[in-house]
Scaffold this motif. Sequence first.
Motif, PDB file in Angstrom:
ATOM      1  N   ILE A  94      17.950   0.244  -7.733  1.00  0.00           N
ATOM      2  CA  ILE A  94      17.317  -0.562  -8.575  1.00  0.00           C
ATOM      3  C   ILE A  94      17.889  -1.942  -8.304  1.00  0.00           C
ATOM      4  CG2 ILE A  94      16.992  -0.807 -11.224  1.00  0.00           C
ATOM      5  CD1 ILE A  94      15.908   1.793  -9.993  1.00  0.00           C
ATOM      6  N   ARG A  95      16.548  -2.852  -8.462  1.00  0.00           N
ATOM      7  CA  ARG A  95      16.714  -4.221  -8.061  1.00  0.00           C
ATOM      8  C   ARG A  95      15.621  -4.834  -9.289  1.00  0.00           C
ATOM      9  NH1 ARG A  95      15.564  -8.679  -4.148  1.00  0.00           N
ATOM     10  NH2 ARG A  95      13.707  -7.024  -3.407  1.00  0.00           N
ATOM     11  N   ILE A  96      16.253  -5.846 -10.187  1.00  0.00           N
ATOM     12  CA  ILE A  96      15.404  -6.575 -11.221  1.00  0.00           C
ATOM     13  C   ILE A  96      14.892  -7.624 -10.347  1.00  0.00           C
ATOM     14  CG2 ILE A  96      15.063  -7.697 -13.264  1.00  0.00           C
ATOM     15  CD1 ILE A  96      17.223  -5.737 -14.210  1.00  0.00           C
ATOM     16  N   LEU A  97      13.542  -7.783 -10.013  1.00  0.00           N
ATOM     17  CA  LEU A  97      12.752  -8.951  -9.397  1.00  0.00           C
ATOM     18  C   LEU A  97      12.580  -9.946 -10.495  1.00  0.00           C
ATOM     19  CD1 LEU A  97      10.378  -6.894  -7.268  1.00  0.00           C
ATOM     20  CD2 LEU A  97      12.557  -7.608  -6.701  1.00  0.00           C
ATOM     21  N   ASP A  98      12.235  -9.583 -11.812  1.00  0.00           N
ATOM     22  CA  ASP A  98      11.938 -10.650 -12.774  1.00  0.00           C
ATOM     23  C   ASP A  98      12.032  -9.947 -14.026  1.00  0.00           C
ATOM     24  OD1 ASP A  98      10.559 -13.100 -13.611  1.00  0.00           O
ATOM     25  OD2 ASP A  98       8.961 -11.901 -14.332  1.00  0.00           O
ATOM     26  N   GLN A  99      12.181 -10.780 -15.084  1.00  0.00           N
ATOM     27  CA  GLN A  99      12.359 -10.504 -16.506  1.00  0.00           C
ATOM     28  C   GLN A  99      11.912 -11.534 -17.340  1.00  0.00           C
ATOM     29  OE1 GLN A  99      16.080  -9.266 -18.379  1.00  0.00           O
ATOM     30  NE2 GLN A  99      17.195  -9.882 -16.521  1.00  0.00           N
ATOM     31  N   LEU A 156      11.931  -8.215 -27.117  1.00  0.00           N
ATOM     32  CA  LEU A 156      11.470  -7.485 -26.183  1.00  0.00           C
ATOM     33  C   LEU A 156      11.050  -8.190 -24.858  1.00  0.00           C
ATOM     34  CD1 LEU A 156       9.426  -5.099 -26.114  1.00  0.00           C
ATOM     35  CD2 LEU A 156       7.440  -6.709 -26.996  1.00  0.00           C
ATOM     36  N   ARG A 157      11.413  -7.536 -23.855  1.00  0.00           N
ATOM     37  CA  ARG A 157      11.166  -8.078 -22.500  1.00  0.00           C
ATOM     38  C   ARG A 157      10.326  -7.233 -21.554  1.00  0.00           C
ATOM     39  NH1 ARG A 157      17.504  -8.420 -20.818  1.00  0.00           N
ATOM     40  NH2 ARG A 157      17.205  -6.433 -22.526  1.00  0.00           N
ATOM     41  N   THR A 158       9.643  -7.980 -20.642  1.00  0.00           N
ATOM     42  CA  THR A 158       8.928  -7.232 -19.681  1.00  0.00           C
ATOM     43  C   THR A 158       9.988  -7.471 -18.399  1.00  0.00           C
ATOM     44  OG1 THR A 158       7.577  -9.377 -19.136  1.00  0.00           O
ATOM     45  CG2 THR A 158       6.746  -7.659 -20.526  1.00  0.00           C
ATOM     46  N   LEU A 159       9.974  -6.203 -17.545  1.00  0.00           N
ATOM     47  CA  LEU A 159      10.622  -6.211 -16.444  1.00  0.00           C
ATOM     48  C   LEU A 159       9.757  -5.868 -15.378  1.00  0.00           C
ATOM     49  CD1 LEU A 159      13.897  -4.083 -17.609  1.00  0.00           C
ATOM     50  CD2 LEU A 159      13.501  -6.626 -17.430  1.00  0.00           C
ATOM     51  N   VAL A 160      10.077  -6.438 -14.054  1.00  0.00           N
ATOM     52  CA  VAL A 160       9.698  -6.102 -12.911  1.00  0.00           C
ATOM     53  C   VAL A 160      10.644  -5.487 -11.948  1.00  0.00           C
ATOM     54  CG1 VAL A 160       8.066  -6.772 -10.895  1.00  0.00           C
ATOM     55  CG2 VAL A 160       7.854  -7.949 -12.777  1.00  0.00           C
ATOM     56  N   ILE A 161      10.565  -4.112 -11.692  1.00  0.00           N
ATOM     57  CA  ILE A 161      11.665  -3.818 -11.014  1.00  0.00           C
ATOM     58  C   ILE A 161      11.268  -3.204  -9.752  1.00  0.00           C
ATOM     59  CG2 ILE A 161      13.276  -1.473 -11.035  1.00  0.00           C
ATOM     60  CD1 ILE A 161      12.892  -1.817 -14.398  1.00  0.00           C
ATOM     61  N   GLU A 162      12.124  -3.272  -8.798  1.00  0.00           N
ATOM     62  CA  GLU A 162      11.902  -2.618  -7.504  1.00  0.00           C
ATOM     63  C   GLU A 162      12.821  -1.478  -7.308  1.00  0.00           C
ATOM     64  OE1 GLU A 162      11.226  -4.769  -3.544  1.00  0.00           O
ATOM     65  OE2 GLU A 162      13.240  -4.237  -3.434  1.00  0.00           O
ATOM     66  N   GLN A 163      12.447   0.029  -7.082  1.00  0.00           N
ATOM     67  CA  GLN A 163      13.187   0.987  -7.131  1.00  0.00           C
ATOM     68  C   GLN A 163      12.855   1.752  -5.647  1.00  0.00           C
ATOM     69  OE1 GLN A 163      12.112   4.249  -9.850  1.00  0.00           O
ATOM     70  NE2 GLN A 163      13.744   5.534  -9.124  1.00  0.00           N
ATOM     71  N   ARG A 219      13.339   4.897  -3.836  1.00  0.00           N
ATOM     72  CA  ARG A 219      12.925   6.334  -4.368  1.00  0.00           C
ATOM     73  C   ARG A 219      14.016   7.244  -3.333  1.00  0.00           C
ATOM     74  NH1 ARG A 219       7.956   7.815  -6.881  1.00  0.00           N
ATOM     75  NH2 ARG A 219       8.237   9.706  -5.775  1.00  0.00           N
ATOM     76  N   ALA A 220      14.248   8.360  -3.701  1.00  0.00           N
ATOM     77  CA  ALA A 220      15.076   9.207  -2.831  1.00  0.00           C
ATOM     78  C   ALA A 220      14.690   9.430  -1.532  1.00  0.00           C
ATOM     79  CB  ALA A 220      15.287  10.846  -3.829  1.00  0.00           C
ATOM     80  N   ASP A 221      13.150   9.370  -1.444  1.00  0.00           N
ATOM     81  CA  ASP A 221      12.856   9.652  -0.090  1.00  0.00           C
ATOM     82  C   ASP A 221      12.439   8.193   0.678  1.00  0.00           C
ATOM     83  OD1 ASP A 221      10.689   8.255  -1.008  1.00  0.00           O
ATOM     84  OD2 ASP A 221       9.335   9.813  -1.118  1.00  0.00           O
ATOM     85  N   GLY A 222      13.183   7.303   0.269  1.00  0.00           N
ATOM     86  CA  GLY A 222      13.385   6.239   1.018  1.00  0.00           C
ATOM     87  C   GLY A 222      12.389   5.078   0.815  1.00  0.00           C
ATOM     88  N   ARG A 223      10.971   5.484  -0.019  1.00  0.00           N
ATOM     89  CA  ARG A 223      10.019   4.586  -0.266  1.00  0.00           C
ATOM     90  C   ARG A 223      10.548   3.556  -1.221  1.00  0.00           C
ATOM     91  NH1 ARG A 223       5.580   7.393  -2.586  1.00  0.00           N
ATOM     92  NH2 ARG A 223       6.999   9.188  -3.048  1.00  0.00           N
ATOM     93  N   VAL A 224       9.915   2.310  -1.224  1.00  0.00           N
ATOM     94  CA  VAL A 224      10.216   1.324  -2.242  1.00  0.00           C
ATOM     95  C   VAL A 224       9.160   1.243  -3.110  1.00  0.00           C
ATOM     96  CG1 VAL A 224      10.678  -1.060  -2.535  1.00  0.00           C
ATOM     97  CG2 VAL A 224      11.988   0.247  -0.752  1.00  0.00           C
ATOM     98  N   GLU A 225       9.216   1.102  -4.386  1.00  0.00           N
ATOM     99  CA  GLU A 225       8.187   1.397  -5.394  1.00  0.00           C
ATOM    100  C   GLU A 225       8.725   0.120  -6.430  1.00  0.00           C
ATOM    101  OE1 GLU A 225       5.755   4.651  -7.875  1.00  0.00           O
ATOM    102  OE2 GLU A 225       7.780   4.905  -7.679  1.00  0.00           O
ATOM    103  N   ARG A 226       7.308  -0.675  -6.735  1.00  0.00           N
ATOM    104  CA  ARG A 226       7.700  -1.548  -7.782  1.00  0.00           C
ATOM    105  C   ARG A 226       7.166  -0.933  -9.071  1.00  0.00           C
ATOM    106  NH1 ARG A 226       6.721  -7.753  -6.444  1.00  0.00           N
ATOM    107  NH2 ARG A 226       6.209  -8.525  -8.360  1.00  0.00           N
ATOM    108  N   LEU A 227       7.750  -1.288 -10.169  1.00  0.00           N
ATOM    109  CA  LEU A 227       7.537  -0.905 -11.466  1.00  0.00           C
ATOM    110  C   LEU A 227       7.472  -2.278 -12.535  1.00  0.00           C
ATOM    111  CD1 LEU A 227      10.127   2.028 -11.655  1.00  0.00           C
ATOM    112  CD2 LEU A 227       7.783   2.136 -10.938  1.00  0.00           C
ATOM    113  N   ASP A 228       6.609  -1.914 -13.441  1.00  0.00           N
ATOM    114  CA  ASP A 228       6.397  -3.024 -14.506  1.00  0.00           C
ATOM    115  C   ASP A 228       6.646  -2.281 -15.831  1.00  0.00           C
ATOM    116  OD1 ASP A 228       5.443  -5.216 -13.224  1.00  0.00           O
ATOM    117  OD2 ASP A 228       3.654  -4.218 -12.997  1.00  0.00           O
TER     118      ASP A 228
END
Length: 199
Positions: free
Chosen positions: A9-14, A24-31, A33-42
């Motif tokens: 997990i890496r926090i890109l922005d909050q 109350l915060r909004t977070l942009v997270i880079e995760q 995944r177990a299969d190696g793919r990188v996913e961006r989450l809001d």
Amino acid sequence: MLAEAPSPIRILDQTTVWKRFIHLRTLVIEQTRADGRVERLDREVHDHGAAATVLLVDPARQSVILVRQFRPGAFLGGHPDGFLLEVPAGLLDDDSPEEAVSREAMEETGYTVRDVRHLFDMYSSPGTLTERVSCFAAHIDASKRDGNGGGVEGEGEDIEIVEMPIDEAYSLIATGGIVDGKTIMLLQWLMLNRAAFGG
């Protein structure tokens, strides 16, 4: 010595959206995944601090003390009237969890706690809330209140103090009379540990 694996997990922005009683915060997270793919989450995260709660047990009367109060979140979430039966609880503020449960028991019920036992810590809704709740059980003498209870007037609390037999309280879980998560967990704990705790 083995090197620590990098965090997935890496926090890109909050960004703070709102900060009064809650933060109350909004977070942009880079995760990664177990299969190696990188996913961006809001995501959005609600923080209002850590809390503590206590199940008050009178072993002589085989009863528990609960409180009933209005909960706007439950009301807006579909509860018929928003008044929930619960164990006393509150935010830590600057107290330790042990100090907080003694304070909250007195403020909400008027009872002095003894034999206070820390049971476990839990997150009630970890997808969006940072709140960690420290859960305790304690003995009280239900025939003797040292304070008025009912909540803190200046905080808008209007709390009804309810004593009921342990078995009756436990039965309310199945019928929907008790729907508060922390209360359900603590009553379940008591039923599993009743002989050892004197309930």
